[in-house]
Design an enzyme around this catalytic site. Sequence first.
Site, PDB file in Angstrom:
ATOM      1  N   LYS A  74      56.470  42.874 -11.569  1.00  0.00           N
ATOM      2  CA  LYS A  74      55.160  42.791 -10.930  1.00  0.00           C
ATOM      3  C   LYS A  74      54.608  44.204 -10.798  1.00  0.00           C
ATOM      4  O   LYS A  74      55.346  45.130 -10.437  1.00  0.00           O
ATOM      5  CB  LYS A  74      55.319  42.149  -9.546  1.00  0.00           C
ATOM      6  CG  LYS A  74      54.017  41.913  -8.799  1.00  0.00           C
ATOM      7  CD  LYS A  74      54.283  41.283  -7.440  1.00  0.00           C
ATOM      8  CE  LYS A  74      52.993  40.822  -6.762  1.00  0.00           C
ATOM      9  NZ  LYS A  74      53.252  40.119  -5.481  1.00  0.00           N
ATOM     10  N   SER A  76      50.543  35.746  -5.211  1.00  0.00           N
ATOM     11  CA  SER A  76      49.986  36.852  -5.963  1.00  0.00           C
ATOM     12  C   SER A  76      50.787  37.241  -7.209  1.00  0.00           C
ATOM     13  O   SER A  76      50.234  37.836  -8.127  1.00  0.00           O
ATOM     14  CB  SER A  76      49.873  38.075  -5.054  1.00  0.00           C
ATOM     15  OG  SER A  76      51.151  38.529  -4.657  1.00  0.00           O
ATOM     16  N   SER A 126      54.113  34.547  -2.228  1.00  0.00           N
ATOM     17  CA  SER A 126      53.681  35.094  -3.527  1.00  0.00           C
ATOM     18  C   SER A 126      54.706  35.017  -4.649  1.00  0.00           C
ATOM     19  O   SER A 126      54.376  35.322  -5.792  1.00  0.00           O
ATOM     20  CB  SER A 126      53.235  36.544  -3.359  1.00  0.00           C
ATOM     21  OG  SER A 126      51.953  36.601  -2.790  1.00  0.00           O
TER      22      SER A 126
END
Lengths: 101, 489
Positions: free
Chosen positions: B75, B150, B174
């Site tokens: 990420k 996210s 997330s």
Amino acid sequence: MDRAQIRHVASLAELELTDDEEERLAAEIGRVVAYVSELDAIDTSDVPPTAHVTAGAGSSLEALVSPLRPDEPEPGLAHDDALAGAPRAAHGGFSVPTFVE
Amino acid sequence: MDTVVAVAESVRKGDKRAVEIAETALARIEQRDRDLHAFLAVAKDELLAQARAVDEKRARGEALGPLAGVPVALKDALCMRGVPTTSGSKMLEGWRPPYDATVVAKLRAADALIPGKTNLDEFAMGSSTESSAYGPTKNPVDPERTPGGSSGGSAVAVAAGMSPASLGSDTGGSIRQPAAFTGVVGLKPTYGRVSRFGLVAFASSLDQIGPFATDVRGAARVLSVIAGHDPKDMTSLTAELHDYEAACGASVRGLRLGVPEEYFAEGLDPDVEASIRGAIKALEADGCSVRPVRLPHTRHAVATYYVIATAEASSNLARFDGVRYGLRVEPKAVSDQSQGSALRAMYGATRDAGFGPEVKRRILLGTFVLSAGYYDAYYLKAQKVRTLIRRDFEAAFADVDAVVCPTAPTPPFKLGEKTSDPLSMYLSDVYTLPASLAGLPALSVPCAPTPSGLPVGLQIVTRPLAETTALTLAAAVEASHPRRDEGRR
């Protein structure tokens, strides 16, 4: 939440908003604040706050954190590496606009 | 796409070279990511260099690490030395971190390969990747739908077969919600189990890094590599690690499951409910006992979370000031000539230009709830309700070993469906927020898709540090729900 309130909060947060943003954000944040106000109705007398799950309020993890590492010097970030990402650097330091006369 | 364990074994045995695996991953990214936009940066040269190093290590006869030759995408909120890290924001466009996050250092030490950085909502603030300054990621199952967020890019990297595993971060869901939306396994470990050093901070009392993988055992292996105490993170736990992989083959017989009625209330999609109830029935057939539990403060989790997380974010994001790294915008003219005004004008211009609308909303809300006159009514109040949410789980875990429930109330929603109404986006996190507020390990594992073929995830929440119990149950769910291969071709 009105525009004067948003302007005050934006100033605390060092955010400079346009007029359009001020108006839109006052309405949007006003709705979220109205929603989170539901917490008012919950009885929390004698309830301690939780700032962190690893501490307080009977946390089972409290014994498993060791917040301080041994006080032994070790190499940190090199000077040039630390400055490499700065938008403006001068004389071996970060460059900022004048803030004292 | 092979699993994490299969890839590592093939490299260890010499059936495949790490360089071949790296080249296959790059080809796959080239082929799929034009449409899906899971990656913000592909670190091709670094990837190939890592792969060559693994092959050379093997040729020298040295022992290989547990992730030898396994691609693990990151990420883009995780720092990797020299590779652009944006956290999905214009504020950090072009910034190259001067150091590795602890999890990245651990992946390198385990001989993993890092193909690149994946898309996310700006500063991890969102549930759909739509707040990314670089455009949304699309769901491989249906490109008109969100992959969740996210950590949507990391979920899609795995779901679309571009990387057998990836790392995400989970502040309020997330990792788990995008795992559920894309049909992969996603695990949020106990708060403090994995070091946050080198993760761009959102809400420090909630943020936790964890793995995505195609299968449960793959997630377990990545967890075993990244978990552990780190002197660089004062909240990281000193507890010993468990054998996460062994837990994947353990029997579920006799485990006590709690089904919280509050998670099967109004707003739960009937197709999702049918799938979740089916998965729980299958666990019961495997020998688990099932009983109802009460988590009565669940309905206040959204309000509690959005006060606490935004308060912490407003403080964390104060660091983006145009001085030490990232964007700097010089104001056009400074009308006010008082002391310090030029500096404040630079802060204001930089932060107005660098932050997108969702980030500004959250900074303003967080600043408001911490401001004089409102702190007790909002912030302190939310911290007290957070204690009540923790106590709900403690009471439930007196009687059960795991709480099982849906990860998300609906299947993946359409891109654009919730962007105009921030509150409706926040409400989509209602089932993942309580475990975050309580700091508990929680995992999402795919169960039966909806009749129209959309993925559904079962969420398993366990006691602090009982990731093993969650993995044991997830492996049983996986065994009774063979994976489809849609969207992975």
